[in-house]
Design a protein around this motif. Structure first.
Motif, PDB file in Angstrom:
ATOM      1  N   LYS A  71     -16.041  43.765 -91.760  1.00  9.92           N
ATOM      2  CA  LYS A  71     -14.584  43.711 -92.016  1.00  9.92           C
ATOM      3  C   LYS A  71     -14.275  43.857 -93.453  1.00  9.92           C
ATOM      4  CE  LYS A  71     -13.919  40.754 -88.072  1.00  9.92           C
ATOM      5  NZ  LYS A  71     -13.541  39.487 -87.573  1.00  9.92           N
ATOM      6  N   GLY A  72     -15.176  44.294 -94.315  1.00 13.05           N
ATOM      7  CA  GLY A  72     -14.880  44.605 -95.789  1.00 13.05           C
ATOM      8  C   GLY A  72     -15.743  43.735 -96.615  1.00 13.05           C
ATOM      9  N   GLN A  73     -15.411  43.497 -97.996  1.00 14.27           N
ATOM     10  CA  GLN A  73     -15.939  42.963 -98.730  1.00 14.27           C
ATOM     11  C   GLN A  73     -15.186  41.936 -99.492  1.00 14.27           C
ATOM     12  OE1 GLN A  73     -17.078  45.658-102.276  1.00 14.27           O
ATOM     13  NE2 GLN A  73     -17.494  47.283-101.009  1.00 14.27           N
ATOM     14  N   LYS A  74     -15.987  40.983 -99.920  1.00 14.24           N
ATOM     15  CA  LYS A  74     -15.392  39.415-100.513  1.00 14.24           C
ATOM     16  C   LYS A  74     -16.174  38.967-101.632  1.00 14.24           C
ATOM     17  CE  LYS A  74     -12.997  38.064 -96.238  1.00 14.24           C
ATOM     18  NZ  LYS A  74     -12.884  36.733 -95.219  1.00 14.24           N
ATOM     19  N   ALA A  75     -15.536  38.398-102.305  1.00 12.69           N
ATOM     20  CA  ALA A  75     -16.403  37.685-103.529  1.00 12.69           C
ATOM     21  C   ALA A  75     -15.988  36.244-103.570  1.00 12.69           C
ATOM     22  CB  ALA A  75     -16.132  38.428-104.859  1.00 12.69           C
ATOM     23  N   GLY A  76     -16.519  35.262-104.241  1.00 13.89           N
ATOM     24  CA  GLY A  76     -15.873  34.020-104.262  1.00 13.89           C
ATOM     25  C   GLY A  76     -17.073  33.174-104.935  1.00 13.89           C
ATOM     26  N   GLU A  77     -16.970  31.975-105.311  1.00 14.14           N
ATOM     27  CA  GLU A  77     -17.544  30.908-106.095  1.00 14.14           C
ATOM     28  C   GLU A  77     -17.576  29.608-105.247  1.00 14.14           C
ATOM     29  OE1 GLU A  77     -17.446  31.087-110.473  1.00 14.14           O
ATOM     30  OE2 GLU A  77     -16.642  29.122-110.369  1.00 14.14           O
ATOM     31  N   LEU A  78     -18.876  29.114-105.148  1.00 13.99           N
ATOM     32  CA  LEU A  78     -18.944  27.882-104.635  1.00 13.99           C
ATOM     33  C   LEU A  78     -19.344  26.882-105.558  1.00 13.99           C
ATOM     34  CD1 LEU A  78     -21.418  28.697-101.523  1.00 13.99           C
ATOM     35  CD2 LEU A  78     -18.668  28.561-101.474  1.00 13.99           C
ATOM     36  N   THR A  79     -18.626  25.536-105.727  1.00 18.79           N
ATOM     37  CA  THR A  79     -18.835  24.420-106.634  1.00 18.79           C
ATOM     38  C   THR A  79     -19.340  23.302-105.816  1.00 18.79           C
ATOM     39  OG1 THR A  79     -16.587  24.057-106.707  1.00 18.79           O
ATOM     40  CG2 THR A  79     -17.446  25.713-108.213  1.00 18.79           C
TER      41      THR A  79
ATOM     42  N   THR B 163     -26.932  21.888-110.347  1.00 18.86           N
ATOM     43  CA  THR B 163     -26.529  23.369-110.230  1.00 18.86           C
ATOM     44  C   THR B 163     -25.043  23.097-110.163  1.00 18.86           C
ATOM     45  OG1 THR B 163     -28.086  24.072-108.700  1.00 18.86           O
ATOM     46  CG2 THR B 163     -26.398  25.361-108.523  1.00 18.86           C
ATOM     47  N   GLU B 164     -24.283  24.035-110.883  1.00 13.11           N
ATOM     48  CA  GLU B 164     -22.743  23.906-110.973  1.00 13.11           C
ATOM     49  C   GLU B 164     -21.949  24.506-110.331  1.00 13.11           C
ATOM     50  OE1 GLU B 164     -21.934  24.282-115.155  1.00 13.11           O
ATOM     51  OE2 GLU B 164     -23.332  22.410-115.849  1.00 13.11           O
ATOM     52  N   LYS B 165     -22.570  25.878-110.051  1.00 14.10           N
ATOM     53  CA  LYS B 165     -21.804  26.896-109.302  1.00 14.10           C
ATOM     54  C   LYS B 165     -22.784  28.079-108.753  1.00 14.10           C
ATOM     55  CE  LYS B 165     -20.234  29.400-113.488  1.00 14.10           C
ATOM     56  NZ  LYS B 165     -19.059  29.934-114.105  1.00 14.10           N
ATOM     57  N   LEU B 166     -22.187  28.625-107.751  1.00 12.00           N
ATOM     58  CA  LEU B 166     -22.933  29.697-106.909  1.00 12.00           C
ATOM     59  C   LEU B 166     -21.829  30.643-106.704  1.00 12.00           C
ATOM     60  CD1 LEU B 166     -25.194  30.775-105.417  1.00 12.00           C
ATOM     61  CD2 LEU B 166     -24.292  29.575-103.564  1.00 12.00           C
ATOM     62  N   LYS B 167     -22.126  31.974-107.322  1.00 13.30           N
ATOM     63  CA  LYS B 167     -21.469  33.008-107.250  1.00 13.30           C
ATOM     64  C   LYS B 167     -21.729  33.844-106.145  1.00 13.30           C
ATOM     65  CE  LYS B 167     -19.974  33.824-111.925  1.00 13.30           C
ATOM     66  NZ  LYS B 167     -20.190  34.790-113.031  1.00 13.30           N
ATOM     67  N   LEU B 168     -20.894  34.416-105.260  1.00 15.52           N
ATOM     68  CA  LEU B 168     -21.139  35.080-103.662  1.00 15.52           C
ATOM     69  C   LEU B 168     -20.692  36.205-103.694  1.00 15.52           C
ATOM     70  CD1 LEU B 168     -19.223  34.422-101.333  1.00 15.52           C
ATOM     71  CD2 LEU B 168     -20.009  32.262-101.819  1.00 15.52           C
ATOM     72  N   GLU B 169     -21.168  37.347-103.231  1.00 10.74           N
ATOM     73  CA  GLU B 169     -20.511  38.500-102.848  1.00 10.74           C
ATOM     74  C   GLU B 169     -20.993  38.805-101.165  1.00 10.74           C
ATOM     75  OE1 GLU B 169     -21.962  41.408-105.410  1.00 10.74           O
ATOM     76  OE2 GLU B 169     -21.143  40.594-107.261  1.00 10.74           O
ATOM     77  N   LEU B 170     -19.936  39.285-100.537  1.00 10.78           N
ATOM     78  CA  LEU B 170     -20.377  39.530 -99.087  1.00 10.78           C
ATOM     79  C   LEU B 170     -19.845  41.024 -98.675  1.00 10.78           C
ATOM     80  CD1 LEU B 170     -20.727  38.334 -96.163  1.00 10.78           C
ATOM     81  CD2 LEU B 170     -18.335  37.802 -96.142  1.00 10.78           C
ATOM     82  N   ILE B 171     -20.506  41.754 -98.118  1.00  5.87           N
ATOM     83  CA  ILE B 171     -20.141  43.077 -97.619  1.00  5.87           C
ATOM     84  C   ILE B 171     -20.460  42.874 -96.005  1.00  5.87           C
ATOM     85  CG2 ILE B 171     -20.659  45.392 -97.650  1.00  5.87           C
ATOM     86  CD1 ILE B 171     -21.741  44.888-100.572  1.00  5.87           C
ATOM     87  N   GLY B 172     -19.564  42.917 -95.262  1.00  5.98           N
ATOM     88  CA  GLY B 172     -19.674  42.862 -93.899  1.00  5.98           C
ATOM     89  C   GLY B 172     -18.731  44.048 -93.088  1.00  5.98           C
TER      90      GLY B 172
END
Length: 72
Positions: free
Chosen positions: A64-72, A53-62
């Protein structure tokens, strides 16, 4: 936790000019936590279970708001 899984892929050799195959994995999880202020981390073991696996895109809604990111 609720989850839905769909996998799709294609022959990389024909479309990208190399002999490897690759695929995309789409997973949606919904976590419900009654004490979100106490939540500090979520451990992801995907890279250990699937080492290619090369990367994991993530989206978070909580709360305190929304966030997006990428794990490698």
């Amino acid at each position: 936790m609720e989850g839905a899984l769909a996998k799709g892929g294609h022959n990389a050799d024909r479309q990208h000019g190399h002999s490897d195959e690759h695929s995309e994995l789409h997973v949606h999880y919904r976590y419900t936590c009654p004490q979100t202020d106490a939540l500090r981390e979520i451990e992801v073991k995907l890279f250990a279970l699937f080492p290619r696996t090369e990367k994991l895109k993530l989206e978070l809604i909580g709360p305190k708001g929304q966030k997006a990111g990428e794990l490698t």
